[in-house]
Design a protein around this motif. Structure first.
Motif, PDB file in Angstrom:
ATOM      1  N   HIS A 137     -25.587 -22.275 -11.287  1.00 53.62           N
ATOM      2  CA  HIS A 137     -25.938 -23.582 -10.753  1.00 53.62           C
ATOM      3  C   HIS A 137     -27.334 -23.497 -10.132  1.00 53.62           C
ATOM      4  O   HIS A 137     -27.529 -22.812  -9.115  1.00 53.62           O
ATOM      5  N   LEU A 138     -28.299 -24.156 -10.745  1.00 53.44           N
ATOM      6  CA  LEU A 138     -29.650 -24.128 -10.194  1.00 53.44           C
ATOM      7  C   LEU A 138     -30.332 -25.480 -10.387  1.00 53.44           C
ATOM      8  O   LEU A 138     -29.935 -26.278 -11.239  1.00 53.44           O
ATOM      9  N   ILE A 259     -28.793 -30.168  -2.174  1.00 57.48           N
ATOM     10  CA  ILE A 259     -27.852 -29.114  -1.808  1.00 57.48           C
ATOM     11  C   ILE A 259     -26.473 -29.709  -1.509  1.00 57.48           C
ATOM     12  O   ILE A 259     -25.442 -29.198  -1.968  1.00 57.48           O
ATOM     13  N   ASN A 263     -24.524 -28.567  -4.733  1.00 63.66           N
ATOM     14  CA  ASN A 263     -24.057 -27.236  -4.365  1.00 63.66           C
ATOM     15  C   ASN A 263     -24.684 -26.135  -5.240  1.00 63.66           C
ATOM     16  O   ASN A 263     -23.977 -25.285  -5.785  1.00 63.66           O
ATOM     17  N   PRO A 264     -26.043 -26.131  -5.386  1.00 62.61           N
ATOM     18  CA  PRO A 264     -26.667 -25.109  -6.231  1.00 62.61           C
ATOM     19  C   PRO A 264     -26.732 -23.755  -5.544  1.00 62.61           C
ATOM     20  O   PRO A 264     -26.737 -23.660  -4.311  1.00 62.61           O
ATOM     21  N   GLN A 265     -26.819 -22.714  -6.348  1.00 62.37           N
ATOM     22  CA  GLN A 265     -27.065 -21.374  -5.820  1.00 62.37           C
ATOM     23  C   GLN A 265     -28.562 -21.108  -5.661  1.00 62.37           C
ATOM     24  O   GLN A 265     -28.953 -20.257  -4.858  1.00 62.37           O
ATOM     25  N   LEU A 266     -29.365 -21.808  -6.447  1.00 60.97           N
ATOM     26  CA  LEU A 266     -30.800 -21.536  -6.458  1.00 60.97           C
ATOM     27  C   LEU A 266     -31.559 -22.843  -6.636  1.00 60.97           C
ATOM     28  O   LEU A 266     -31.226 -23.643  -7.514  1.00 60.97           O
ATOM     29  N   ILE A 267     -32.575 -23.056  -5.791  1.00 57.43           N
ATOM     30  CA  ILE A 267     -33.504 -24.169  -5.955  1.00 57.43           C
ATOM     31  C   ILE A 267     -34.895 -23.574  -6.118  1.00 57.43           C
ATOM     32  O   ILE A 267     -35.356 -22.798  -5.275  1.00 57.43           O
ATOM     33  N   LEU A 297     -25.098 -24.932   1.982  1.00 60.55           N
ATOM     34  CA  LEU A 297     -26.359 -24.230   2.222  1.00 60.55           C
ATOM     35  C   LEU A 297     -26.161 -22.713   2.214  1.00 60.55           C
ATOM     36  O   LEU A 297     -27.069 -21.962   1.857  1.00 60.55           O
ATOM     37  N   ALA A 300     -27.136 -21.215  -1.070  1.00 62.22           N
ATOM     38  CA  ALA A 300     -28.365 -21.709  -1.708  1.00 62.22           C
ATOM     39  C   ALA A 300     -29.585 -20.906  -1.269  1.00 62.22           C
ATOM     40  O   ALA A 300     -29.768 -20.637  -0.073  1.00 62.22           O
ATOM     41  N   ARG A 301     -30.407 -20.529  -2.244  1.00 60.95           N
ATOM     42  CA  ARG A 301     -31.712 -19.929  -1.963  1.00 60.95           C
ATOM     43  C   ARG A 301     -32.801 -20.857  -2.467  1.00 60.95           C
ATOM     44  O   ARG A 301     -32.642 -21.514  -3.508  1.00 60.95           O
ATOM     45  N   ILE A 302     -33.917 -20.903  -1.759  1.00 64.38           N
ATOM     46  CA  ILE A 302     -35.065 -21.715  -2.165  1.00 64.38           C
ATOM     47  C   ILE A 302     -36.230 -20.780  -2.416  1.00 64.38           C
ATOM     48  O   ILE A 302     -36.625 -20.006  -1.536  1.00 64.38           O
TER      49      ILE A 302
END
Length: 335
Positions: A137-138, A259, A263-267, A297, A300-302
């Protein structure tokens, strides 16, 4: 016996428009760029853009073995793209409307095309090269002349009912904000795009005539560019820093909403603006916790886009690669 793919057995061609420049790439079957071409546009006029892209593709093909080319060209323009017809329905930042770019490039090259918004293509590239072994999920956000997002969920690109999912630039951030060319007010695009950054800096200069920005633009604020502002912020200029902090605040609201919604793991923050401003990316990553819900959150990584300005072009080549078995079997392509 283990079978190993010969990654040089064929190649894919993809292209994306990135800040008035077409990036055209050829990749091997692993998605690694093996050759590239660039075409600068003097004007964002759609006809000139189509002509420039056609020329760039032809120059690239002349350097490669035509027998190894997969018979599909991926194209990543900005704006609302109807993937079923390969038409750019609207790209407000460039003034495009109902541009049949796929058909036009096929007429010039004799090769069928698959067209997808450049941010969606960027998401495909990021998933293929960065995330697919660890992330399902990104979201890839591109910030430049416009703002848009590509969303990958469970390893698949989210298109939406008519392929317009991800129009992040046209969510309302300030209800009574500046008028957008889409007809709305306070769109994110009008608050953080290249044009908005330059405009905000010009306004700030009137109140702060001692800023180094005035020297950078030769005391002609009307010539100031977003990239001059971003570079000055990286060097610590107070006016430029205030502009970056302002756009960071708007972008943080949008990212927090993504987010909470997806609900992404990576942005991944990409496009000319984010790639020019590590400070902007760091600011959003630092402050998003003030607005996003803690539980989504927590996963999630940005991060900044590591693929640079070729992300969209690589992503459209990936679109071709994902269709390689169907192309070989002469089946309809999958978007």
């Amino acid at each position: 016996m283990l079978l190993r793919q010969n990654e040089s057995a064929a190649y894919a061609i993809g292209a994306s428009l990135y800040d008035y420049r077409w990036h055209v790439v050829a990749t091997d079957l692993a998605g690694i760029v093996i050759d590239r071409e660039q075409v600068d546009l003097a004007t964002p006029d759609a006809e000139a853009a189509v002509a420039g892209l056609g020329d760039g593709i032809q120059r690239l093909r002349q350097r490669l073995d035509p027998q190894r080319m997969l018979p599909l060209i991926g194209i990543g323009p900005p704006g609302l793209v109807d993937v079923s017809s390969d038409v750019v329905k609207s790209a407000t930042d460039l003034g495009w409307r109902d541009v049949p770019i796929g058909e036009r490039i096929t007429e010039r090259t004799g090769v069928p095309c698959a067209v997808v918004n450049r941010s969606k293509a960027g998401a495909l590239a990021a998933y293929w090269h960065i995330a697919r072994r660890t992330v399902d999920h990104l979201i890839f956000i591109s910030i430049g002349t416009g703002v848009s997002a590509g969303i990958v969920q469970q390893g698949r690109l989210l298109l939406g009912a008519n392929s317009s999912a991800g129009e992040l630039g046209h969510i309302t951030i300030v209800p009574d904000g500046p008028r957008c060319e889409c007809g709305n007010r306070g769109c994110l695009q009008e608050l953080i795009s290249e044009r908005a950054i330059a405009s905000g800096a010009r306004a700030a200069l009137r109140r702060n005539p001692d800023s180094v920005l005035l020297e950078i633009c030769g005391h002609h604020p009307e010539t100031l560019t977003a990239f001059q502002v971003l570079d000055a912020a990286e060097r610590g200029d107070a006016v430029a820093l205030s502009v970056v902090e302002t756009i960071s605040g708007y972008l943080t609201v949008a990212v927090a909403n993504l987010i909470n919604l997806f609900n992404p793991q990576l942005i991944i923050l990409g496009g000319p603006v984010a790639e020019r401003s590590p400070r902007l990316v760091a600011s959003v990553a630092r402050s998003v916790g003030d607005r996003a819900m803690a539980y989504p959150l927590s996963v999630a990584r940005i991060v900044s886009n590591e693929l640079g300005p070729e992300a969209g072009a690589v992503g459209t080549a990936v679109l071709v690669l994902e269709n390689a078995p169907r192309l070989i079997l002469q089946l309809p392509i999958y978007r």
